[in-house]
Enzyme design. Structure first.
Site, short mmCIF file in Angstrom:
data_model
loop_
_atom_site.label_atom_id
_atom_site.label_comp_id
_atom_site.label_asym_id
_atom_site.label_seq_id
_atom_site.Cartn_x
_atom_site.Cartn_y
_atom_site.Cartn_z
CB THR A 173 -0.89 0.07 1.27
OG1 THR A 173 -1.81 -1.01 1.26
CG2 THR A 173 -1.69 1.35 1.34
NE ARG A 201 -8.65 -7.78 1.00
CZ ARG A 201 -7.71 -6.89 1.27
NH1 ARG A 201 -7.29 -6.06 0.36
NH2 ARG A 201 -7.18 -6.82 2.48
CB VAL A 202 -13.06 -3.74 -1.01
CG1 VAL A 202 -12.67 -2.31 -0.70
CG2 VAL A 202 -13.71 -3.83 -2.39
N GLY A 203 -10.04 -3.88 0.48
CA GLY A 203 -9.31 -3.71 1.73
C GLY A 203 -9.67 -2.41 2.43
CG ASP A 204 -6.69 -0.79 5.03
OD1 ASP A 204 -6.26 -1.67 4.22
OD2 ASP A 204 -5.95 0.08 5.50
CB THR A 224 0.73 0.54 4.84
OG1 THR A 224 1.23 -0.65 4.21
CG2 THR A 224 1.74 1.02 5.87
N GLY A 225 -1.17 -2.10 5.71
CA GLY A 225 -1.14 -3.34 6.46
C GLY A 225 -2.23 -4.28 6.01
N GLY A 227 -5.54 -5.26 5.54
CA GLY A 227 -6.71 -4.39 5.50
C GLY A 227 -7.84 -4.80 6.43
N1 GLY Z 1 -3.88 -2.36 3.25
C1 GLY Z 1 -4.08 -2.84 1.96
C2 GLY Z 1 -5.05 -3.92 1.86
O1 GLY Z 1 -5.24 -4.71 2.79
O2 GLY Z 1 -5.67 -4.03 0.85
#
Ligand code: GLY
Length: 304
Positions: A173, A201-204, A224-225, A227
């Site tokens: 990220t 799939r959608v992250g944070d 960043t990490g 999500g």
């Molecule tokens: N932080 C990025 C994700 O998990 O998509």
């Protein structure tokens, strides 16, 4: 402040690779400084800095994004303006070189906060954004990484050869946050997500309050990490709330946020934070995070 991923970063084994990452971060910081020195806003600075990081194939966003279970790129991005809490976000987009710019169009040219997938792509066409071919995003490292993930039947994070449950990983990220001389805060986050992730799939990163947040009354945050951990803990807004409700500064609120992330969800990753007075802070639960900052107009600092 900008970041380019958190994790063990054991893939950065030699000095040349480390210099490559840190030079990129320094160049992006100086670009942000120049924009604001010339009168640009924090919002303009974070958009431009995030776009530069998206263009750099070593980072997991834009060109160089990781691949999903179908071997395709699906990217998420968001941008937020601390002046009025306006925000724009896109999720599961492809064929757009700079998802952060599309997120900015969502903020400025639409009445919505988030657009996804085909709808977001149609909106990109409407805004006159060019579509780029799929091969623009692919790097040999990402193709190899997906192969490894498929062999192990694992979801994996960014460009290490390890899985999400391992200590030896890097969470990709990119992110940029800024405070301009007028005291306005802004934040942007962009990502290819995680290797071998499920389609859709959608992250944070595109979720306001999770991977991105900006409020002139408190702070700007980019995460960043992994999500799912950041969404469950709403980490960016939690850090902002620590400032608003407990009158904490950047350092105190970041520490409180990381403690919360760890205690509640054993969260994996890191955050960068600028408070309303321009103090910079970072926190992480992984061994390292690629990041850098310019505090109160001083020298650019870069660090793992
Ligand atoms: N932080 C990025 C994700 O998990 O998509």
């Amino acid at each position: 402040m900008v970041h380019g991923g958190a994790g063990a970063l054991d893939n950065v084994k030699d000095n040349r690779t480390a210099v490559r990452y840190l030079d990129s971060i320094r160049r992006v910081l100086e670009h942000g400084r120049e924009i604001m020195t010339l009168g640009g806003s924090a919002l303009q600075a974070v958009e431009a800095c995030a776009a530069l990081l998206e263009d750099d194939p070593v980072f997991n966003a834009g060109c160089g994004s990781v691949l999903n279970e179908n071997g395709k790129v699906e990217m998420d991005a968001a941008i937020m303006d601390g002046r009025d809490l306006s925000a724009g976000a896109v999720a599961a987009v492809d064929n757009i070189a700079n998802p952060v710019q599309l997120a900015r169009f969502v903020l400025t040219e639409s009445e919505h906060v988030m657009l996804i997938s085909e709808g977001a792509m149609r909106f990109a066409d409407h805004c006159g954004m060019d579509r780029v071919p799929e091969h623009y995003f692919y790097t040999p490292d990402r193709v190899e990484q997906l192969k490894q993930a498929r062999l192990k039947h694992k979801i994996m994070l960014d460009h290490d050869d390890t899985d999400v449950d391992s200590e030896d990983q890097k969470y990709g990220t990119i992110g940029a946050i800024a405070r301009d001389p007028f005291g306005n805060l802004a934040a942007a986050t962009s990502t290819g997500g995680i290797v071998n992730k499920r389609m859709g799939r959608v992250g944070d990163s595109p979720i306001v309050g999770a991977g991105v947040y900006a409020d002139n009354e408190t702070c700007a945050v980019s995460a960043t990490g992994y999500g799912e951990d950041f969404m469950r803990s709403v980490i960016a807004k939690t850090i902002s709330d620590f400032m608003f409700m407990k009158n904490m500064n950047a350092k105190e609120a970041t520490e409180a946020g990381i403690e919360y992330l760890t205690r509640k969800v054993s969260g994996r990753g890191g955050v960068i934070v600028i408070d309303k007075d321009g103090n910079c802070s970072s926190g992480l639960t992984t061994k390292k995070m690629i990041h850098g900052w310019i505090e109160h107009g001083g020298e650019a600092m870069v660090r793992f």
